[in-house]
Design a protein around this motif. Structure first.
Motif, PDB file in Angstrom:
ATOM      1  N   MET A 160       5.319  -8.852 -31.038  1.00 52.10           N
ATOM      2  CA  MET A 160       5.377  -9.043 -29.596  1.00 52.10           C
ATOM      3  C   MET A 160       4.310  -8.173 -28.937  1.00 52.10           C
ATOM      4  O   MET A 160       4.134  -7.018 -29.284  1.00 52.10           O
ATOM      5  N   GLY A 161       3.592  -8.734 -27.979  1.00 49.72           N
ATOM      6  CA  GLY A 161       2.526  -8.017 -27.304  1.00 49.72           C
ATOM      7  C   GLY A 161       3.042  -7.120 -26.202  1.00 49.72           C
ATOM      8  O   GLY A 161       4.201  -7.193 -25.793  1.00 49.72           O
ATOM      9  N   VAL A 162       2.159  -6.297 -25.695  1.00 43.39           N
ATOM     10  CA  VAL A 162       2.523  -5.389 -24.611  1.00 43.39           C
ATOM     11  C   VAL A 162       2.204  -5.977 -23.242  1.00 43.39           C
ATOM     12  O   VAL A 162       2.693  -5.498 -22.238  1.00 43.39           O
ATOM     13  N   ILE A 163       1.390  -7.035 -23.209  1.00 45.89           N
ATOM     14  CA  ILE A 163       1.056  -7.682 -21.942  1.00 45.89           C
ATOM     15  C   ILE A 163       2.108  -8.753 -21.665  1.00 45.89           C
ATOM     16  O   ILE A 163       2.325  -9.641 -22.486  1.00 45.89           O
ATOM     17  N   ALA A 164       2.751  -8.637 -20.515  1.00 46.97           N
ATOM     18  CA  ALA A 164       3.768  -9.621 -20.145  1.00 46.97           C
ATOM     19  C   ALA A 164       3.093 -10.953 -19.844  1.00 46.97           C
ATOM     20  O   ALA A 164       2.120 -11.010 -19.104  1.00 46.97           O
ATOM     21  N   LYS A 165       3.612 -12.007 -20.471  1.00 48.98           N
ATOM     22  CA  LYS A 165       3.078 -13.352 -20.263  1.00 48.98           C
ATOM     23  C   LYS A 165       4.139 -14.162 -19.541  1.00 48.98           C
ATOM     24  O   LYS A 165       5.289 -14.197 -19.948  1.00 48.98           O
ATOM     25  N   ASN A 166       3.722 -14.808 -18.465  1.00 47.39           N
ATOM     26  CA  ASN A 166       4.653 -15.578 -17.658  1.00 47.39           C
ATOM     27  C   ASN A 166       3.920 -16.811 -17.143  1.00 47.39           C
ATOM     28  O   ASN A 166       2.874 -16.681 -16.513  1.00 47.39           O
ATOM     29  N   LYS A 167       4.466 -17.992 -17.400  1.00 46.58           N
ATOM     30  CA  LYS A 167       3.791 -19.217 -16.974  1.00 46.58           C
ATOM     31  C   LYS A 167       3.809 -19.393 -15.458  1.00 46.58           C
ATOM     32  O   LYS A 167       3.095 -20.233 -14.923  1.00 46.58           O
ATOM     33  N   ASN A 168       4.601 -18.590 -14.771  1.00 46.56           N
ATOM     34  CA  ASN A 168       4.676 -18.670 -13.314  1.00 46.56           C
ATOM     35  C   ASN A 168       3.904 -17.542 -12.623  1.00 46.56           C
ATOM     36  O   ASN A 168       4.063 -17.341 -11.423  1.00 46.56           O
ATOM     37  N   LYS A 169       3.116 -16.828 -13.391  1.00 46.68           N
ATOM     38  CA  LYS A 169       2.345 -15.714 -12.825  1.00 46.68           C
ATOM     39  C   LYS A 169       0.950 -15.717 -13.434  1.00 46.68           C
ATOM     40  O   LYS A 169       0.777 -16.009 -14.611  1.00 46.68           O
ATOM     41  N   ILE A 170      -0.027 -15.390 -12.622  1.00 42.60           N
ATOM     42  CA  ILE A 170      -1.401 -15.250 -13.083  1.00 42.60           C
ATOM     43  C   ILE A 170      -1.713 -13.757 -13.143  1.00 42.60           C
ATOM     44  O   ILE A 170      -1.510 -13.036 -12.162  1.00 42.60           O
TER      45      ILE A 170
END
Length: 138
Positions: A1-11
């Motif tokens: 799991m990465g440390v950068i949060a990934k969210n399809k509703n956020k750029i």
């Protein structure tokens, strides 16, 4: 799991306000109706782990994130081709974030290098149309 949060509703935008492409991309991204997290690397410390994750998701080396023609880089290393290991490239980004070669946009699992603000416009148009993006999926 990465440390950068990934969210399809956020750029998420990683950029440097110290170069024109970074400023222009920021100007394109901020009016978006989507949630934006803009990280100006010249003002906010990005960790080596985050840089490594970005490079990995873009399928490039950490050295490729650095503009070796930037005045700050040349002042330190000269104009000859420099061959450094990943740790040394990370140290350069941490000490001189202004040498970031290009802004990076993350939306969900997609990572995009922005070489021109029009790259961002194409990315958003494809996203809005539901077209599968021809960008690196992390």
């Amino acid at each position: 799991m990465g440390v950068i949060a990934k969210n399809k509703n956020k750029i998420t935008l990683f950029y440097s306000s110290e170069n024109s492409i970074g400023k222009q991309t920021y100007a394109y991204v901020t009016p978006s109706e989507e949630r934006i997290l803009a990280i100006d690397v010249s003002k906010t410390k990005v960790t080596g782990t985050q840089w490594a994750e970005i490079a990995s998701n873009l399928d490039i080396s950490i050295g490729d994130l650095i503009n070796q023609e930037h005045a700050d880089f040349i002042e330190e290393y000269g104009t000859e081709k420099v061959d450094l290991d990943e740790h040394d490239w990370l140290r350069i980004l941490e000490k001189k974030p202004s040498v970031l070669a290009f802004p990076i946009v993350i939306k969900g699992d997609f990572f995009l290098v922005i070489k021109s603000p029009s790259d961002y416009v194409k990315f958003i148009e494809n996203d809005s149309a539901g077209i599968d993006k021809p960008y690196k999926k992390g």
